[in-house]
Design an enzyme around this catalytic site. Sequence first.
Site, PDB file in Angstrom:
ATOM      1  N   THR A 160       0.805  -1.220   0.000  1.00  0.00           N
ATOM      2  CA  THR A 160       0.000   0.000   0.000  1.00  0.00           C
ATOM      3  C   THR A 160       0.838   1.269   0.000  1.00  0.00           C
ATOM      4  O   THR A 160       0.287   2.370  -0.041  1.00  0.00           O
ATOM      5  CB  THR A 160      -0.930   0.012   1.235  1.00  0.00           C
ATOM      6  OG1 THR A 160      -0.126  -0.100   2.408  1.00  0.00           O
ATOM      7  CG2 THR A 160      -1.941  -1.124   1.174  1.00  0.00           C
ATOM      8  N   CYS A 161       2.151   1.151   0.022  1.00  0.00           N
ATOM      9  CA  CYS A 161       3.054   2.309   0.083  1.00  0.00           C
ATOM     10  C   CYS A 161       3.283   2.863  -1.329  1.00  0.00           C
ATOM     11  O   CYS A 161       3.747   2.145  -2.214  1.00  0.00           O
ATOM     12  CB  CYS A 161       4.377   1.879   0.714  1.00  0.00           C
ATOM     13  SG  CYS A 161       5.668   3.137   0.656  1.00  0.00           S
TER      14      CYS A 161
END
Length: 112
Positions: free
Chosen positions: A13-14
């Site tokens: 999710t980064c």
Amino acid sequence: MRNGRLELFGLKTCDTCRKARRALDAAGYDVSFTDIRDTPIDPAQLEIWLAEFGPTLLNTRSTTWRGLEEATKQQAPLELLATYPALMKRPLIEHDGVLYLGWSKAVQGELL
């Protein structure tokens, strides 16, 4: 395809990890990605990374860090990273035995 194995450790999710992964894929690397939340890092591996990068391995600007109590922040970095994997600065990249931390212009210059 570039020579050598390249492993990228981070969070799926980064945004920075996604940018790095796309750029490395486009540059022809065979990228192996490990999400450090889904696959906890072995403490021995964390010790190696801490020996290489010291306190910069901890992302003290993250929302995870800011959400910790002061007493928790005083724990040893190894303990913190084992308990809160999102505290690790990302991405951490290993290419041919060389470690890179983050996705700075310097790291990009080395790998792209």
